[in-house]
Write a protein that holds these residues in place. Structure first.
Motif, PDB file in Angstrom:
ATOM      1  N   PRO A  85     122.826   3.479  65.238  1.00  0.00           N
ATOM      2  CA  PRO A  85     124.704   3.844  65.596  1.00  0.00           C
ATOM      3  C   PRO A  85     124.551   4.019  66.949  1.00  0.00           C
ATOM      4  N   ILE A  86     123.753   4.908  67.657  1.00  0.00           N
ATOM      5  CA  ILE A  86     123.580   5.448  68.977  1.00  0.00           C
ATOM      6  C   ILE A  86     123.742   4.152  69.762  1.00  0.00           C
ATOM      7  N   ILE A  87     122.608   3.282  69.576  1.00  0.00           N
ATOM      8  CA  ILE A  87     122.730   2.143  70.339  1.00  0.00           C
ATOM      9  C   ILE A  87     124.049   1.315  70.468  1.00  0.00           C
ATOM     10  N   LEU A  88     124.431   1.055  69.248  1.00  0.00           N
ATOM     11  CA  LEU A  88     125.772   0.474  69.046  1.00  0.00           C
ATOM     12  C   LEU A  88     127.019   1.103  69.870  1.00  0.00           C
ATOM     13  N   ALA A  89     126.745   2.435  69.614  1.00  0.00           N
ATOM     14  CA  ALA A  89     127.921   3.124  70.332  1.00  0.00           C
ATOM     15  C   ALA A  89     128.146   3.018  71.727  1.00  0.00           C
ATOM     16  N   GLU A  90     126.804   3.059  72.567  1.00  0.00           N
ATOM     17  CA  GLU A  90     126.699   2.852  73.896  1.00  0.00           C
ATOM     18  C   GLU A  90     127.054   1.498  74.672  1.00  0.00           C
ATOM     19  N   GLU A  91     127.103   0.450  73.553  1.00  0.00           N
ATOM     20  CA  GLU A  91     127.416  -0.917  74.051  1.00  0.00           C
ATOM     21  C   GLU A  91     128.703  -1.290  73.337  1.00  0.00           C
ATOM     22  N   HIS A  92     129.169  -2.580  73.546  1.00  0.00           N
ATOM     23  CA  HIS A  92     130.355  -3.347  73.012  1.00  0.00           C
ATOM     24  C   HIS A  92     129.802  -3.559  71.856  1.00  0.00           C
ATOM     25  N   VAL A  93     130.700  -3.091  70.969  1.00  0.00           N
ATOM     26  CA  VAL A  93     130.396  -3.093  69.191  1.00  0.00           C
ATOM     27  C   VAL A  93     130.794  -4.564  68.799  1.00  0.00           C
TER      28      VAL A  93
ATOM     29  N   ASP B 173     121.752  -3.130  56.633  1.00  0.00           N
ATOM     30  CA  ASP B 173     120.436  -2.241  56.472  1.00  0.00           C
ATOM     31  C   ASP B 173     120.582  -0.764  55.967  1.00  0.00           C
ATOM     32  N   ALA B 174     121.708  -0.224  56.319  1.00  0.00           N
ATOM     33  CA  ALA B 174     122.034   1.184  55.896  1.00  0.00           C
ATOM     34  C   ALA B 174     122.514   1.212  54.383  1.00  0.00           C
ATOM     35  N   GLY B 175     123.270  -0.078  54.112  1.00  0.00           N
ATOM     36  CA  GLY B 175     123.577   0.011  52.525  1.00  0.00           C
ATOM     37  C   GLY B 175     124.482   1.032  52.374  1.00  0.00           C
ATOM     38  N   GLU B 176     124.335   1.547  51.028  1.00  0.00           N
ATOM     39  CA  GLU B 176     125.280   2.737  50.512  1.00  0.00           C
ATOM     40  C   GLU B 176     125.132   3.883  51.291  1.00  0.00           C
ATOM     41  N   HIS B 177     124.411   4.018  52.160  1.00  0.00           N
ATOM     42  CA  HIS B 177     124.168   5.312  52.962  1.00  0.00           C
ATOM     43  C   HIS B 177     124.508   5.167  54.363  1.00  0.00           C
ATOM     44  N   VAL B 178     125.687   4.169  54.752  1.00  0.00           N
ATOM     45  CA  VAL B 178     126.042   3.873  55.970  1.00  0.00           C
ATOM     46  C   VAL B 178     126.874   5.289  56.565  1.00  0.00           C
ATOM     47  N   ASP B 179     127.499   5.785  55.581  1.00  0.00           N
ATOM     48  CA  ASP B 179     128.398   6.852  56.055  1.00  0.00           C
ATOM     49  C   ASP B 179     127.529   8.094  56.448  1.00  0.00           C
ATOM     50  N   GLU B 180     126.399   8.399  55.522  1.00  0.00           N
ATOM     51  CA  GLU B 180     125.538   9.503  55.939  1.00  0.00           C
ATOM     52  C   GLU B 180     124.653   9.265  57.307  1.00  0.00           C
ATOM     53  N   LEU B 181     124.447   8.171  57.387  1.00  0.00           N
ATOM     54  CA  LEU B 181     123.674   7.647  58.891  1.00  0.00           C
ATOM     55  C   LEU B 181     124.791   7.944  60.004  1.00  0.00           C
ATOM     56  N   MET B 182     125.899   7.764  59.815  1.00  0.00           N
ATOM     57  CA  MET B 182     126.903   7.772  60.930  1.00  0.00           C
ATOM     58  C   MET B 182     126.973   9.527  60.961  1.00  0.00           C
TER      59      MET B 182
END
Length: 475
Positions: free
Chosen positions: A345-353, A364-373
């Motif tokens: 997500p850090i790479i995503l946040a630095e570039e155009h999403v 890739d994150a599946g059900e854990h995408v919120d925890e990853l953020m």
């Protein structure tokens, strides 16, 4: 010895029952330890309460159980000379007063019957050695031979005996001292802190499970960095989590430096402690950068790099969990996944999403995408207000994009719209690599946004892909 009455602390009927029963048996009985400490700290009353009897704790427990409604079962631990009753949501543990002596290479004490004073001497800290009498004639009298009340007031963790004796007897007390200091916002008395450093190697005789139990409690405190800093200062941390202490230090080559990843990690853990009580997400925060020590390299053209540190760190998680005898199940896999994906997500946040990048993140994150953020937001430790605001805003944009893309494309817990069975039937195929190729192509097309995540579009795409692979449609 202080003699003050604190009957208000022991108003629950169970205390009177225990006191009267002890008197009938010709014993003295006291409530001791955490219950008494937490009463004076005005903390929530603990559900596990310790009682000490001058005599047989097991005999007292059995007699007490016979007096209680429903006559609860008594669990006896003969090896430890203790007994436990579960009653009305409480765990009541009884032990006979005793004195203990230890051999240098063992945690198993030589136990003898003793007085209340002997029992208080063997307690870990002065604040846990306070006792309230339960016998009718002295009901509520505080026995505080080491001025535990004074230490509560001064916010100090101190041992009843010389700290070297207390820690050498039960080395886990070194971890407990740090845990209490972290949970209660207390300081460890200087002689006690020095003794932890001097006796740190004694921790090796303690089981990994007991050490991890204390680690968990430190990690779950409001500000875990307090405990990890104390463990680092006393050199306990290098014995337990060398992967973490390996991150400490800043190197400079040709005027180029990198940040100290150890202290950065502790900041990340404090940040995440403000937003989640999930212990495994806190473990992920603690371990998210452990791959940086073994992957650190300096290149003249680009400076310091930590190439593939997430991949290396995720592999290290397994070894670390195994060494500490932690669960090697879905909890460990969750921590691995968080460490592996911690930079995405850090790479995503630095570039155009882009929608495509977000779809892949969700997949890739599946059900854990919120925890990853949540982990990535905790990873913002810059002290530059402008940069901090920028990163937080960028992550907010990523979160919004995740919601939009998920509502439209339903990527989380992705199931291919066209099954392998249908591909086999359509092209009259037996199980073969062609089926995997088509399924993968459909998945990639959906993630890239070439087709929507819908059956009809996926079916048409399957036909086109089959045609290119010279597969015949079954008529």
């Amino acid at each position: 010895m202080t003699q003050e009455f604190h009957k208000e602390a022991i108003q629950h009927p169970i205390f009177q029952t225990i006191g009267k029963t002890a008197e009938e048996l010709g014993m003295d009985a006291y409530v001791i330890g955490g219950f008494v400490r937490d009463y004076f700290l005005k903390r929530d009353t603990p559900t596990d309460i310790d009682f000490v009897a001058i005599g047989s704790g097991i005999q007292l427990a059995k007699k007490v159980a016979s007096q209680l409604k429903g006559k609860p079962e008594v669990t006896v631990f003969k090896n430890f000379g203790t007994a436990m009753i579960k009653h009305q949501g409480m765990e009541l543990e009884f032990v006979g007063a005793r004195k203990e002596s230890y051999h240098k290479d063992s945690r198993k004490p030589v136990v003898e019957d003793g007085t209340l004073e002997d029992d208080q001497n063997r307690r870990d800290f002065t604040i846990n050695a306070m006792a309230l009498s339960l016998n009718p004639q002295s009901f509520g009298i505080l026995l505080d031979p080491f001025d535990g009340l004074g230490d509560l007031d001064k916010k100090i963790i101190r041992t009843p005996l010389e700290p070297g004796i207390t820690y050498s007897d039960d080395p886990l007390r070194m971890m407990r001292a740090i845990r209490f200091a972290t949970q209660l916002h207390f300081n460890i008395a200087l002689p006690s802190l020095k003794a932890i450093n001097q006796h740190k190697d004694r921790l090796k005789i303690i089981s990994k499970e007991r050490i991890v139990d204390e680690l968990h409690k430190i990690l779950m405190s409001p500000k875990p960095s307090v405990g990890f800093t104390l463990m680092h200062q006393t050199e306990l941390l290098s014995l337990i989590l060398p992967e973490l202490t390996a991150l400490q230090g800043i190197e400079e080559v040709e005027g180029q430096r990198h940040k100290d990843n150890f202290w950065h990690t502790l900041e990340v853990v404090d940040n995440i402690a403000k937003t989640t009580d999930n212990p495994w997400l806190r473990w992920a925060a603690l371990l998210h950068d452990i791959g940086k020590a073994p992957t650190k390299r300096f290149h003249k053209k680009i400076g310091w790099t930590f190439h593939a540190h997430e991949f290396v760190g995720a592999k290290m998680v397994y070894k670390l969990f195994k060494r500490l005898k932690m669960p090697l199940n879905d909890k460990m896999k969750f921590v691995q996944k968080m460490v592996l994906m911690s930079s995405r997500p850090i790479i995503l946040a630095e570039e155009h999403v882009t929608d495509s990048a977000v779809r892949r993140l969700i997949f890739d994150a599946g059900e854990h995408v919120d925890e990853l953020m949540t982990l990535c937001e905790a990873d913002i430790t810059t002290k530059n207000p402008r940069k901090q605001k920028k990163y937080k805003n960028n992550f907010q944009l990523v979160r919004q994009k995740i919601v939009e893309v998920e509502e439209r494309d339903h990527i989380r817990n992705f199931q291919p719209p066209v099954s392998g069975e249908e591909i086999m039937k359509t092209f009259n195929l037996k199980p073969s690599r062609e089926i995997g190729i088509i399924k993968e192509a459909i998945k990639e097309a959906i993630l890239d946004g070439e087709i929507p995540n819908e059956y009809e579009a996926a079916y048409q795409f399957m036909l086109e892909k089959g045609k290119k692979m010279k597969l015949k449609v079954q008529s």
